[in-house]
Each structure stands twice: as C-alpha cells, then as structure tokens.
Design an enzyme around this catalytic site. Structure first.
Site, PDB file in Angstrom:
ATOM      1  N   ASP A  12       0.818  -1.213   0.000  1.00  0.00           N
ATOM      2  CA  ASP A  12       0.000   0.000   0.000  1.00  0.00           C
ATOM      3  C   ASP A  12       0.853   1.266   0.000  1.00  0.00           C
ATOM      4  OD1 ASP A  12      -2.467   1.313  -0.010  1.00  0.00           O
ATOM      5  OD2 ASP A  12      -2.441   1.568   2.163  1.00  0.00           O
ATOM      6  N   ASN A  60     -11.127  -2.201  -5.334  1.00  0.00           N
ATOM      7  CA  ASN A  60     -10.335  -1.257  -6.125  1.00  0.00           C
ATOM      8  C   ASN A  60     -11.007  -0.858  -7.447  1.00  0.00           C
ATOM      9  OD1 ASN A  60      -7.169  -2.660  -4.999  1.00  0.00           O
ATOM     10  ND2 ASN A  60      -8.227  -0.845  -4.241  1.00  0.00           N
TER      11      ASN A  60
HETATM   12  C1  IPE Z   1      -5.441  -2.550  -0.182  1.00  0.00           C
HETATM   13  O1  IPE Z   1      -5.155  -1.218  -0.282  1.00  0.00           O
HETATM   14  C2  IPE Z   1      -5.447  -3.173  -1.543  1.00  0.00           C
HETATM   15  C3  IPE Z   1      -4.158  -3.402  -2.154  1.00  0.00           C
HETATM   16  C4  IPE Z   1      -2.985  -3.119  -1.663  1.00  0.00           C
HETATM   17  C5  IPE Z   1      -4.228  -4.038  -3.446  1.00  0.00           C
HETATM   18  P1  IPE Z   1      -6.264  -0.086  -0.439  1.00  0.00           P
HETATM   19  O2  IPE Z   1      -5.523   1.162  -0.596  1.00  0.00           O
HETATM   20  O3  IPE Z   1      -7.214  -0.462  -1.513  1.00  0.00           O
HETATM   21  O4  IPE Z   1      -7.030  -0.153   0.956  1.00  0.00           O
HETATM   22  P2  IPE Z   1      -7.823   0.974   1.709  1.00  0.00           P
HETATM   23  O5  IPE Z   1      -8.845   1.500   0.742  1.00  0.00           O
HETATM   24  O6  IPE Z   1      -6.847   2.004   2.121  1.00  0.00           O
HETATM   25  O7  IPE Z   1      -8.430   0.285   2.899  1.00  0.00           O
HETATM   26  C1  IPE Z   2      -1.216   0.420  -3.971  1.00  0.00           C
HETATM   27  O1  IPE Z   2      -1.340   1.538  -3.213  1.00  0.00           O
HETATM   28  C2  IPE Z   2      -2.349  -0.527  -3.832  1.00  0.00           C
HETATM   29  C3  IPE Z   2      -3.042  -0.849  -5.068  1.00  0.00           C
HETATM   30  C4  IPE Z   2      -4.354  -0.845  -5.151  1.00  0.00           C
HETATM   31  C5  IPE Z   2      -2.296  -1.218  -6.267  1.00  0.00           C
HETATM   32  P1  IPE Z   2      -2.538   2.588  -3.350  1.00  0.00           P
HETATM   33  O2  IPE Z   2      -2.881   2.790  -4.770  1.00  0.00           O
HETATM   34  O3  IPE Z   2      -3.661   2.168  -2.475  1.00  0.00           O
HETATM   35  O4  IPE Z   2      -1.845   3.880  -2.784  1.00  0.00           O
HETATM   36  P2  IPE Z   2      -2.414   4.871  -1.698  1.00  0.00           P
HETATM   37  O5  IPE Z   2      -2.726   4.038  -0.487  1.00  0.00           O
HETATM   38  O6  IPE Z   2      -3.638   5.497  -2.280  1.00  0.00           O
HETATM   39  O7  IPE Z   2      -1.301   5.819  -1.478  1.00  0.00           O
HETATM   40 MG    MG Z   3      -4.057   2.489  -0.498  1.00  0.00          MG
END
Ligand code: IPE
Ligand code: IPE
Ligand code: MG
Length: 226
Positions: A12, A60
């Site tokens: 993340d 997502n």
């Molecule tokens: C979890 O991260 C999903 C992945 C890393 C693929 P998110 O960024 O989607 O989670 P939330 O929305 O912060 O809980």
């Molecule tokens: C990667 O991080 C997780 C995926 C869904 C690929 P994020 O895209 O959630 O990045 P942040 O948390 O918004 O910074």
């Molecule tokens: Mg994220």
C-alpha cells in the site's frame, strides 16, 4: 524460531508516493512494481516458500477508470517482462481471486504464465487479483453447501483460493494504514502483523529482512501458554 514459510504483503501507498513526488498516482504504481522484483529476491534469500502479494482488491474497482486501466496495463507488462525469469529461476506463479471480470487477453496471459510455471518449486508467488476475503469465504461456503459437504474449518480452508497453502506466519502492510482491507481474513487468524510506515515504493530488501529477523524472535502461543 524457524523461518516462516509464508509471507503475505499488502503493498500500500503507491498513489501517495507518486503525489509526494509531484507526479501522478500512476507514477507511484510504476515505481511500486520495481519493488516487487526486489522483495521476491529477498523472499527467496530468506527461504520463504510462499509469498502472497495483494495487487488488486474487489473494492479497487471503485477507483477512476484511468487508474484501474493503468494497473491492468502494468500487470500485463509485468508478466511479459518477468515470465522468462520465473521459468529460469524455478518460481511458480499462482493467481488468487476472481479474475472472471478481467479483460480476456489478460486472463489468457495469466493462465499461460501459471501453466508454464506450475511445476516450479523454489518459491510460489501468489498474486491476489480482484481478491476479497469475504467473497472468498462466501464462495467456499457456497461450494460446500452445493456439494453437501460438512462445514468445518478444514473443508472451508480447502475451498478457499489458498487451498494447499499454509496460513501466513507474517503479514506486512506498508503505507502507514493499520487495517487489513479485506485481505486473508480467514487465513491470518494467528498471523503476526507488521504495519510499516514507509510507502510501498520506498520499501526495500533490508526492511523485509528486518521483519523476518523480528519474527524469528517472537513467541507465538496460538491461544495456549508457552
Ligand atoms: C489494499 O489497499 C489493496 C491493495 C494493496 C491491493 P487499499 O488502498 O485499496 O485499501 P484501503 O482503501 O486504504 O483500505
Ligand atoms: C497500492 O497503493 C495498492 C493498489 C491498489 C495497487 P494505493 O494505490 O492504495 O496507494 P495509496 O494508499 O492510495 O497511497
Ligand atoms: Mg491504499
């Protein structure tokens, strides 16, 4: 304490990293992919047998289409660039999640990559794509009920996407968020969870190794007394 067999990672913080560099969220995703390669190396060096990477969640899809499309594009490029290496380095690729909704060309590419690496056994990389833990548990129960199979822990586990894979001893979440975001809820009931401040593109092999060392010093009770 012996080495962990299975490490799971919530990668993340890519989006925030891109914005922090005064670039786009998608730039952060591109840089994040480079870290995946390093962490696979670190996992092999630490004799990890299963590495599960959360790459795209069932939630997502709520992101702007431009970002979702870019993530698919990166995934496609990633497979194109890495497949030979997976084959040569004895790495098995496995997808967990419900990829039915993915574009056909991508599904075929993923299927082919899984097929070509299915007998490899140095390490198994599970990429979680359109993965959601609640969806996974529901589809397991649904199968059991349909086949009139008894509902117990073993049978539920045996019908998850992670069938045959030991529960992770370690779960790492980068990006300074302290939640599981629908990842491996069933499988991580006794997992040691490491929440890391760094955003995923800044995470490195040394951070990974430090976590493994810390884990080795931990006492795990599983509800008992030790
Ligand atoms: C979890 O991260 C999903 C992945 C890393 C693929 P998110 O960024 O989607 O989670 P939330 O929305 O912060 O809980
Ligand atoms: C990667 O991080 C997780 C995926 C869904 C690929 P994020 O895209 O959630 O990045 P942040 O948390 O918004 O910074
Ligand atoms: Mg994220």
């Amino acid at each position: 304490m012996s080495s962990p067999k299975h490490v799971a990672v919530i990668m993340d913080g890519n989006g925030r990293w891109g914005l922090k560099k005064n670039r786009t969220r998608n730039y952060g995703h591109s840089e994040g992919v480079k870290v995946v390669e390093k962490i696979i190396e670190a996992a092999v060096e630490n004799q990890i047998k299963f590495l599960t990477l959360y790459a795209f969640s069932t939630d997502n899809w709520k992101r702007p289409n431009k970002e979702v499309k870019f993530l698919f594009h990166l995934l496609e490029k990633y497979i194109d660039n890495q497949l030979d290496k997976f084959i040569n380095k004895n790495i098995k690729l496995n997808i967990i999640g419900n990829i039915g909704k993915f574009p056909k060309f991508l599904k075929n590419k993923l299927k082919k990559a899984q097929n070509l690496t299915k007998n490899n056994n140095k390490i198994q990389i599970n990429i979680a794509l359109n993965y959601g833990s609640k969806e996974e548990i529901i589809q397991s129960f649904t199968k059991l009920i349909k086949l009139s199979i008894r509902i117990n822990e073993r049978n539920v586990s045996d019908n998850l996407y992670t069938k045959g894979i030991p529960d992770p001893e370690i779960l790492i979440r980068t990006g300074n968020r302290f939640r599981l975001s629908n990842f491996l809820l069933w499988q991580s009931s006794y997992t040691e969870i490491f929440f890391i401040k760094k955003l995923w593109p800044d995470f490195n092999k040394n951070d990974f190794k430090k976590i493994i060392l810390k884990f080795k010093r931990m006492r795990r009770n599983f509800g008992g007394i030790k």
